[in-house]
Design a protein around this motif. Sequence first.
Motif, PDB file in Angstrom:
ATOM      1  N   PHE A  13       1.304  -1.455  -0.175  1.00 33.46           N
ATOM      2  CA  PHE A  13       0.090  -0.229   0.535  1.00 33.46           C
ATOM      3  C   PHE A  13       1.102   0.966   0.003  1.00 33.46           C
ATOM      4  N   ALA A  14       1.991   1.259   0.859  1.00 34.04           N
ATOM      5  CA  ALA A  14       3.348   2.593   0.978  1.00 34.04           C
ATOM      6  C   ALA A  14       3.552   2.932  -0.500  1.00 34.04           C
ATOM      7  N   ALA A  15       3.965   1.790  -0.770  1.00 32.39           N
ATOM      8  CA  ALA A  15       4.799   1.179  -2.211  1.00 32.39           C
ATOM      9  C   ALA A  15       4.047   2.170  -3.441  1.00 32.39           C
ATOM     10  N   SER A  16       2.703   1.801  -3.317  1.00 26.55           N
ATOM     11  CA  SER A  16       1.649   2.073  -4.632  1.00 26.55           C
ATOM     12  C   SER A  16       1.656   3.531  -3.939  1.00 26.55           C
ATOM     13  N   LEU A  17       1.262   3.855  -3.016  1.00 27.33           N
ATOM     14  CA  LEU A  17       0.842   5.276  -2.919  1.00 27.33           C
ATOM     15  C   LEU A  17       2.103   6.457  -3.099  1.00 27.33           C
ATOM     16  N   ALA A  18       3.572   5.957  -2.772  1.00 33.35           N
ATOM     17  CA  ALA A  18       4.479   6.861  -2.918  1.00 33.35           C
ATOM     18  C   ALA A  18       4.770   6.001  -4.553  1.00 33.35           C
ATOM     19  N   HIS A  19       4.087   5.384  -5.536  1.00 30.73           N
ATOM     20  CA  HIS A  19       4.538   5.680  -7.050  1.00 30.73           C
ATOM     21  C   HIS A  19       3.389   6.419  -7.570  1.00 30.73           C
ATOM     22  N   PHE A  20       2.242   6.159  -7.093  1.00 33.55           N
ATOM     23  CA  PHE A  20       0.959   6.801  -7.232  1.00 33.55           C
ATOM     24  C   PHE A  20       0.893   8.222  -7.526  1.00 33.55           C
ATOM     25  N   SER A  21       2.175   8.702  -6.186  1.00 35.72           N
ATOM     26  CA  SER A  21       1.669  10.010  -5.722  1.00 35.72           C
ATOM     27  C   SER A  21       2.220  10.950  -6.613  1.00 35.72           C
ATOM     28  N   HIS A  22       3.875  10.012  -7.087  1.00 35.58           N
ATOM     29  CA  HIS A  22       4.464  10.552  -7.486  1.00 35.58           C
ATOM     30  C   HIS A  22       4.338  11.189  -8.945  1.00 35.58           C
ATOM     31  N   SER A  92      16.632   4.878 -18.087  1.00 37.23           N
ATOM     32  CA  SER A  92      17.383   5.199 -18.267  1.00 37.23           C
ATOM     33  C   SER A  92      16.704   7.473 -18.067  1.00 37.23           C
ATOM     34  N   GLU A  93      15.071   7.152 -18.643  1.00 38.36           N
ATOM     35  CA  GLU A  93      14.488   8.760 -18.850  1.00 38.36           C
ATOM     36  C   GLU A  93      13.817   8.721 -18.045  1.00 38.36           C
ATOM     37  N   HIS A  94      13.766   7.539 -16.453  1.00 39.55           N
ATOM     38  CA  HIS A  94      13.247   8.235 -15.863  1.00 39.55           C
ATOM     39  C   HIS A  94      14.245   8.273 -14.849  1.00 39.55           C
ATOM     40  N   THR A  95      13.551  10.149 -13.776  1.00 38.21           N
ATOM     41  CA  THR A  95      14.307  10.147 -12.696  1.00 38.21           C
ATOM     42  C   THR A  95      14.629   9.022 -11.639  1.00 38.21           C
ATOM     43  N   LEU A  96      15.932   9.154 -10.846  1.00 42.10           N
ATOM     44  CA  LEU A  96      15.996   7.276 -10.119  1.00 42.10           C
ATOM     45  C   LEU A  96      14.743   7.856  -9.040  1.00 42.10           C
ATOM     46  N   LEU A  97      14.252   8.862  -8.826  1.00 47.40           N
ATOM     47  CA  LEU A  97      12.852   8.706  -7.891  1.00 47.40           C
ATOM     48  C   LEU A  97      11.944   7.988  -8.846  1.00 47.40           C
ATOM     49  N   ALA A  98      12.093   8.325  -9.892  1.00 45.66           N
ATOM     50  CA  ALA A  98      10.644   7.415 -10.502  1.00 45.66           C
ATOM     51  C   ALA A  98      10.917   6.171 -10.845  1.00 45.66           C
ATOM     52  N   ASN A  99      12.352   5.701 -11.076  1.00 43.44           N
ATOM     53  CA  ASN A  99      12.188   4.563 -10.640  1.00 43.44           C
ATOM     54  C   ASN A  99      11.987   3.364  -9.939  1.00 43.44           C
ATOM     55  N   LEU A 100      12.781   4.680  -8.630  1.00 43.00           N
ATOM     56  CA  LEU A 100      12.623   3.906  -7.030  1.00 43.00           C
ATOM     57  C   LEU A 100      11.403   3.503  -6.765  1.00 43.00           C
ATOM     58  N   THR A 101      10.071   4.645  -7.195  1.00 44.05           N
ATOM     59  CA  THR A 101       8.809   4.131  -6.602  1.00 44.05           C
ATOM     60  C   THR A 101       8.267   3.058  -7.483  1.00 44.05           C
ATOM     61  N   ILE A 102       8.943   3.214  -8.969  1.00 37.49           N
ATOM     62  CA  ILE A 102       7.906   1.562 -10.265  1.00 37.49           C
ATOM     63  C   ILE A 102       8.609   0.730  -8.597  1.00 37.49           C
ATOM     64  N   TRP A 103      10.103   0.314  -9.188  1.00 40.15           N
ATOM     65  CA  TRP A 103      10.187  -0.383  -8.662  1.00 40.15           C
ATOM     66  C   TRP A 103       9.573  -1.326  -7.710  1.00 40.15           C
ATOM     67  N   ALA A 104       9.565  -0.286  -6.515  1.00 42.51           N
ATOM     68  CA  ALA A 104       8.992  -0.465  -5.075  1.00 42.51           C
ATOM     69  C   ALA A 104       7.624  -1.202  -5.312  1.00 42.51           C
ATOM     70  N   GLU A 105       6.921  -0.083  -5.800  1.00 36.91           N
ATOM     71  CA  GLU A 105       5.439  -0.990  -6.092  1.00 36.91           C
ATOM     72  C   GLU A 105       5.737  -2.649  -6.953  1.00 36.91           C
TER      73      GLU A 105
END
Length: 134
Positions: A13-22, A92-105
């Motif tokens: 839930f937290a990972a999904s919230l982080a990704h969708f928030s981003h 590589s076209e996504h930011t580090l934070l975008a990649n982190l939230t995608i992979w966490a979710e």
Amino acid sequence: MHRHLLALVALYFAASLAHFSHNAQYIAFYPGMPAWLTPGKVWLFWFAVCGVGLLALTLIRLGLPALGLLALGVYGALGLDGLLHYRLGLCSEHTLLANLTIWAEATTGLMLLLVSAVLLARQMGGMAWRRSTT
């Protein structure tokens, strides 16, 4: 419900919230995103995904563990949809934070899917065993 499973649901839930928030905040910066996808629609999709998780927990609470675990697996599987970002743009076209939230979710969703599948298989195996001994 087993507290470890509940902890995994909370983690997903937290990972999904982080990704969708981003997504909602930086939708204009994600490569290849369609113009029709607005921050408001991102939130609507997230609430729909959460609805599946809420349904799963409700079914388990109502004493329907097999249906609940099946819905929980679907809830986890929905976390894999974040990987579709990579169809629109390379990692590589996504930011580090975008990649982190995608992979966490995606990772926590996959873990929830697999754990739910194992628990469902055990549940169904136990039901089949009880039927064969009666």
